[in-house]
Design an enzyme around this catalytic site. Structure first.
Site, PDB file in Angstrom:
ATOM      1  CB  SER A 136      -0.860   0.002   1.271  1.00  0.00           C
ATOM      2  OG  SER A 136      -1.452   1.263   1.481  1.00  0.00           O
ATOM      3  CE1 TYR A 149      -3.828  -2.207   5.534  1.00  0.00           C
ATOM      4  CE2 TYR A 149      -3.353   0.070   4.965  1.00  0.00           C
ATOM      5  CZ  TYR A 149      -3.709  -1.215   4.588  1.00  0.00           C
ATOM      6  OH  TYR A 149      -3.917  -1.510   3.259  1.00  0.00           O
TER       7      TYR A 149
HETATM    8  N1  NAP Z   1      -8.821  -0.495  -0.773  1.00  0.00           N
HETATM    9  C1  NAP Z   1      -7.723   0.230  -0.680  1.00  0.00           C
HETATM   10  O1  NAP Z   1      -7.757   1.486  -0.671  1.00  0.00           O
HETATM   11  C2  NAP Z   1      -6.375  -0.456  -0.605  1.00  0.00           C
HETATM   12  C3  NAP Z   1      -5.230   0.325  -0.809  1.00  0.00           C
HETATM   13  C4  NAP Z   1      -3.970  -0.276  -0.721  1.00  0.00           C
HETATM   14  C5  NAP Z   1      -3.869  -1.622  -0.454  1.00  0.00           C
HETATM   15  N2  NAP Z   1      -5.011  -2.364  -0.242  1.00  0.00           N
HETATM   16  C6  NAP Z   1      -4.829  -3.790   0.070  1.00  0.00           C
HETATM   17  O2  NAP Z   1      -5.493  -4.546  -0.909  1.00  0.00           O
HETATM   18  C7  NAP Z   1      -5.849  -5.807  -0.347  1.00  0.00           C
HETATM   19  C8  NAP Z   1      -7.311  -6.116  -0.681  1.00  0.00           C
HETATM   20  O3  NAP Z   1      -8.135  -5.167  -0.024  1.00  0.00           O
HETATM   21  P1  NAP Z   1      -9.526  -4.656  -0.595  1.00  0.00           P
HETATM   22  O4  NAP Z   1      -9.411  -3.190  -0.699  1.00  0.00           O
HETATM   23  O5  NAP Z   1      -9.943  -5.427  -1.780  1.00  0.00           O
HETATM   24  O6  NAP Z   1     -10.477  -4.954   0.672  1.00  0.00           O
HETATM   25  P2  NAP Z   1     -11.805  -5.858   0.843  1.00  0.00           P
HETATM   26  O7  NAP Z   1     -12.802  -5.516  -0.208  1.00  0.00           O
HETATM   27  O8  NAP Z   1     -12.191  -5.676   2.276  1.00  0.00           O
HETATM   28  O9  NAP Z   1     -11.256  -7.353   0.616  1.00  0.00           O
HETATM   29  C9  NAP Z   1     -10.376  -7.936   1.537  1.00  0.00           C
HETATM   30  C10 NAP Z   1     -10.252  -9.424   1.272  1.00  0.00           C
HETATM   31  O10 NAP Z   1      -9.335  -9.979   2.255  1.00  0.00           O
HETATM   32  C11 NAP Z   1      -9.917 -11.141   2.798  1.00  0.00           C
HETATM   33  N3  NAP Z   1      -9.501 -11.374   4.175  1.00  0.00           N
HETATM   34  C12 NAP Z   1      -9.446 -10.489   5.200  1.00  0.00           C
HETATM   35  N4  NAP Z   1      -9.099 -11.122   6.344  1.00  0.00           N
HETATM   36  C13 NAP Z   1      -8.940 -12.432   6.026  1.00  0.00           C
HETATM   37  C14 NAP Z   1      -8.606 -13.588   6.773  1.00  0.00           C
HETATM   38  N5  NAP Z   1      -8.346 -13.554   8.097  1.00  0.00           N
HETATM   39  N6  NAP Z   1      -8.544 -14.788   6.132  1.00  0.00           N
HETATM   40  C15 NAP Z   1      -8.799 -14.863   4.812  1.00  0.00           C
HETATM   41  N7  NAP Z   1      -9.107 -13.808   4.041  1.00  0.00           N
HETATM   42  C16 NAP Z   1      -9.186 -12.606   4.655  1.00  0.00           C
HETATM   43  C17 NAP Z   1     -11.425 -10.886   2.733  1.00  0.00           C
HETATM   44  O11 NAP Z   1     -12.112 -12.138   2.712  1.00  0.00           O
HETATM   45  P3  NAP Z   1     -13.075 -12.679   3.897  1.00  0.00           P
HETATM   46  O12 NAP Z   1     -13.559 -11.486   4.663  1.00  0.00           O
HETATM   47  O13 NAP Z   1     -14.139 -13.439   3.179  1.00  0.00           O
HETATM   48  O14 NAP Z   1     -12.162 -13.569   4.692  1.00  0.00           O
HETATM   49  C18 NAP Z   1     -11.566 -10.168   1.400  1.00  0.00           C
HETATM   50  O15 NAP Z   1     -11.699 -11.108   0.349  1.00  0.00           O
HETATM   51  C19 NAP Z   1      -5.554  -5.717   1.143  1.00  0.00           C
HETATM   52  O16 NAP Z   1      -4.324  -6.363   1.420  1.00  0.00           O
HETATM   53  C20 NAP Z   1      -5.442  -4.226   1.386  1.00  0.00           C
HETATM   54  O17 NAP Z   1      -4.616  -3.924   2.493  1.00  0.00           O
HETATM   55  C21 NAP Z   1      -6.247  -1.818  -0.318  1.00  0.00           C
END
Ligand code: NAP
Length: 248
Positions: A136, A149
């Site tokens: 990130s 985070y």
């Molecule tokens: N959105 C942003 O602005 C942003 C920016 C930079 C980086 N990121 C990174 O991108 C990645 C994806 O995030 P997103 O934005 O797509 O968020 P999201 O829509 O909340 O998706 C997160 C995913 O992670 C899974 N997850 C969370 N905890 C878990 C666990 N204990 N075991 C298995 N799976 C787990 C969730 O699945 P379940 O809940 O079904 O387990 C879900 O599929 C993350 O690593 C996040 O830090 C996001």
């Protein structure tokens, strides 16, 4: 059909779900993971036999082992691991933060990520595969409330570079993807509030999960001699703020 297989963690929502659809559309076999089995099954039903659903919690090392051991033969030769599962919890300053939330971020974003990576590395070396880790902008730029985070994402960024060094000469490629604001369930999970999520993304024109999914496919589609080390992306509407000074 490419005859290549990608394992995408966190495919039940956001970037991971978009990536599952995008890689499947590009002809990849897709293994999608996450805790919410119902969502994975629905996604697999949508994508078809090209996808295999593996429900487990990233914080449970034994469950990771069992899930990978259960893979059907057609999905065992993994070429690409996308370490996407992760979360932020809370926006409070460090001195008011909840220790259990800090621990959950470390257990998921760091311990879970290294566990599945460690498990798959021998296969990836054997196949001259690739790893793409979701770090990130929070890895590089601190912001208030980002504390642990940001720390977990700095780990992911540096671990990616360390893997590159260790895997020197194996042909395995490693990339750290470092997005700014992407509209997903991320803020709902972080705050527990749909209103807070709507307010943040509202008229901000954030990046979409599809933007990142296309980027992941682009990274994975580079010729084998080329490695993207780190890639930082932001929406045009997001940029940098200055230092702060407490007076008096
Ligand atoms: N959105 C942003 O602005 C942003 C920016 C930079 C980086 N990121 C990174 O991108 C990645 C994806 O995030 P997103 O934005 O797509 O968020 P999201 O829509 O909340 O998706 C997160 C995913 O992670 C899974 N997850 C969370 N905890 C878990 C666990 N204990 N075991 C298995 N799976 C787990 C969730 O699945 P379940 O809940 O079904 O387990 C879900 O599929 C993350 O690593 C996040 O830090 C996001």
């Amino acid at each position: 059909m490419t005859d290549r297989t990608v394992l995408i963690t966190g495919a039940t929502a956001g970037i991971g779900e978009a990536a599952a659809r995008t890689f499947a559309a590009a002809g990849w076999r897709v293994i999608g993971t996450g805790r919410r089995a119902d969502r994975l099954e629905a996604l697999a039903a949508d994508i078809g036999p090209q996808m295999h659903a593996l429900a487990f919690d990233m914080r449970d090392g034994a469950a990771i082992d069992d899930a990978l051991a259960s893979l059907p033969p057609a999905f065992q030769a993994i070429d690409l691991l996308i370490n996407n599962a992760g979360l932020a919890l809370g926006t409070a300053p460090a001195h008011q933060a909840d220790l259990a939330q800090w621990q959950q971020m470390i257990d998921t974003n760091i311990s879970g990520l290294i566990a599945i990576t460690h498990k798959l590395l021998p296969r990836l070396v054997e196949r001259k595969g690739a790893i793409i880790n979701l770090s990130s902008v929070a890895a590089t730029y601190p912001y208030s409330g980002g504390n642990v985070y940001g720390g977990t994402k700095a780990f992911v960024q540096q671990f990616s570079l360390g893997l590159r060094s260790d895997l020197h000469g194996t042909g395995v490629r490693v990339t750290s993807i470092e997005p700014g604001m992407v509209e997903t369930e991320f803020t709902l999970v972080r705050t527990g509030s749909q209103a807070a999520s709507d307010a943040l993304y509202g008229d901000a024109r954030p990046m979409t999960a599809q933007d990142i999914a296309q980027t992941l496919l682009w990274v994975a589609s580079q010729p084998p001699h080329l490695n993207i080390n780190r890639l930082e992306l932001m929406p045009v509407t997001q940029s940098f703020a200055g230092f702060q000074v407490a007076r008096g």
